[in-house]
Write a protein that holds these residues in place. Structure first.
Motif, PDB file in Angstrom:
ATOM      1  N   PRO A   1     -52.156 -62.003  12.381  1.00  0.00           N
ATOM      2  CA  PRO A   1     -52.275 -62.549  14.159  1.00  0.00           C
ATOM      3  C   PRO A   1     -51.701 -61.563  14.319  1.00  0.00           C
ATOM      4  CG  PRO A   1     -50.216 -63.464  13.231  1.00  0.00           C
ATOM      5  CD  PRO A   1     -50.974 -62.702  11.800  1.00  0.00           C
ATOM      6  N   PHE A   2     -52.717 -60.760  15.906  1.00  0.00           N
ATOM      7  CA  PHE A   2     -52.681 -59.611  16.140  1.00  0.00           C
ATOM      8  C   PHE A   2     -52.886 -60.044  17.579  1.00  0.00           C
ATOM      9  CE2 PHE A   2     -57.608 -60.295  15.418  1.00  0.00           C
ATOM     10  CZ  PHE A   2     -57.704 -59.918  16.810  1.00  0.00           C
ATOM     11  N   SER A   3     -52.297 -58.492  18.732  1.00  0.00           N
ATOM     12  CA  SER A   3     -52.354 -58.691  20.050  1.00  0.00           C
ATOM     13  C   SER A   3     -52.130 -57.132  20.445  1.00  0.00           C
ATOM     14  CB  SER A   3     -50.800 -59.308  20.830  1.00  0.00           C
ATOM     15  OG  SER A   3     -51.211 -59.337  22.269  1.00  0.00           O
ATOM     16  N   ILE A   4     -53.524 -56.667  20.589  1.00  0.00           N
ATOM     17  CA  ILE A   4     -54.110 -55.643  21.258  1.00  0.00           C
ATOM     18  C   ILE A   4     -54.630 -55.339  22.831  1.00  0.00           C
ATOM     19  CG2 ILE A   4     -55.279 -53.399  20.872  1.00  0.00           C
ATOM     20  CD1 ILE A   4     -56.363 -55.503  18.159  1.00  0.00           C
ATOM     21  N   SER A   5     -53.558 -54.660  23.238  1.00  0.00           N
ATOM     22  CA  SER A   5     -53.989 -54.199  24.796  1.00  0.00           C
ATOM     23  C   SER A   5     -53.888 -52.607  24.954  1.00  0.00           C
ATOM     24  CB  SER A   5     -52.757 -54.535  25.257  1.00  0.00           C
ATOM     25  OG  SER A   5     -52.108 -55.248  27.342  1.00  0.00           O
ATOM     26  N   SER A   6     -54.667 -52.778  26.153  1.00  0.00           N
ATOM     27  CA  SER A   6     -55.241 -51.215  26.414  1.00  0.00           C
ATOM     28  C   SER A   6     -54.911 -51.320  27.812  1.00  0.00           C
ATOM     29  CB  SER A   6     -56.624 -51.147  26.750  1.00  0.00           C
ATOM     30  OG  SER A   6     -56.972 -49.651  27.040  1.00  0.00           O
ATOM     31  N   VAL A   7     -53.966 -50.438  28.846  1.00  0.00           N
ATOM     32  CA  VAL A   7     -53.479 -50.598  29.786  1.00  0.00           C
ATOM     33  C   VAL A   7     -53.987 -49.327  30.885  1.00  0.00           C
ATOM     34  CG1 VAL A   7     -52.108 -50.532  31.968  1.00  0.00           C
ATOM     35  CG2 VAL A   7     -52.075 -52.234  30.205  1.00  0.00           C
ATOM     36  N   ASN A   8     -54.934 -49.249  31.910  1.00  0.00           N
ATOM     37  CA  ASN A   8     -55.453 -47.510  32.511  1.00  0.00           C
ATOM     38  C   ASN A   8     -54.601 -47.578  33.249  1.00  0.00           C
ATOM     39  OD1 ASN A   8     -56.980 -45.446  33.731  1.00  0.00           O
ATOM     40  ND2 ASN A   8     -58.345 -45.976  33.103  1.00  0.00           N
ATOM     41  N   THR A   9     -53.299 -46.353  32.740  1.00  0.00           N
ATOM     42  CA  THR A   9     -52.282 -46.127  34.108  1.00  0.00           C
ATOM     43  C   THR A   9     -52.631 -44.971  34.840  1.00  0.00           C
ATOM     44  OG1 THR A   9     -50.741 -44.605  32.322  1.00  0.00           O
ATOM     45  CG2 THR A   9     -50.267 -46.917  32.330  1.00  0.00           C
ATOM     46  N   ARG A  10     -52.400 -44.934  36.469  1.00  0.00           N
ATOM     47  CA  ARG A  10     -52.308 -43.543  37.484  1.00  0.00           C
ATOM     48  C   ARG A  10     -51.186 -42.669  36.750  1.00  0.00           C
ATOM     49  NH1 ARG A  10     -51.809 -43.007  42.170  1.00  0.00           N
ATOM     50  NH2 ARG A  10     -52.860 -40.574  43.021  1.00  0.00           N
ATOM     51  N   ILE A  11     -51.911 -40.863  36.244  1.00  0.00           N
ATOM     52  CA  ILE A  11     -50.432 -39.956  36.435  1.00  0.00           C
ATOM     53  C   ILE A  11     -50.433 -39.528  37.045  1.00  0.00           C
ATOM     54  CG2 ILE A  11     -50.262 -38.387  34.890  1.00  0.00           C
ATOM     55  CD1 ILE A  11     -50.260 -40.673  32.805  1.00  0.00           C
TER      56      ILE A  11
END
Length: 157
Positions: free
Chosen positions: A138-148
């Motif tokens: 199993p896998f769980s992969i995430s990407s979040v674009n945050t603002r600096i």
């Protein structure tokens, strides 16, 4: 060792068999772990690319990070088929031989904050498939674009 009835020879044969079996298990474990890590890395790149591509630039000038979720999902599937060379059922073949299959259980995309999460499993065969059958990792992969922003990072609203 001085027994002349052949007990020592049988003991050595059993010991060699045990060592070879243990070595094969360790080698197979590391082969599967390496394949899992490589696929996880490639999937992470694909998810990051899909999020970046789907960012809505017209909101950035106002300091807001938003993403077109439909475009992100479309780009991810395009990446799976073109860059990872998966077929329509997400199978990977090495030449004519089946290597693995991605089973996608859940694909979640949020517009704000821009986030794409892929949950699923990597299904493959082991050298010991006659004992274990197919193996699911199993896998769980995430990407979040945050603002600096000045003073640290924050998720945009």
């Amino acid at each position: 060792m001085r027994n002349r009835q052949g007990d020592t020879f049988i003991f050595i044969i059993i010991l060699v068999f045990f060592i070879l079996t243990l070595s094969a298990i360790v080698i197979e474990y590391f082969r599967m772990e390496s394949m899992y890590q490589q696929i996880e890395y490639v999937l992470q790149r694909g998810i990051n690319g899909a999020v970046e591509y789907a960012m809505l630039d017209e909101y950035r000038r106002d300091g807001v990070a938003r993403m077109d979720t439909a475009v992100a999902e479309e780009k991810l599937y395009e990446y799976l088929h073109e860059s990872m060379a998966l077929d329509s059922e997400l199978n990977k073949y090495a030449g004519e031989e089946w290597d693995y299959q991605l089973e996608i259980e859940n694909l979640r995309a949020t517009e704000s904050p821009p986030r794409l999460t892929l949950d699923g499993a990597l299904k493959t065969r082991s050298v010991f498939s006659f004992l274990a059958g197919e193996v699911r990792l199993p896998f769980s992969i995430s990407s979040v674009n945050t603002r600096i922003v000045e003073g640290g990072s924050r998720d945009s609203k």
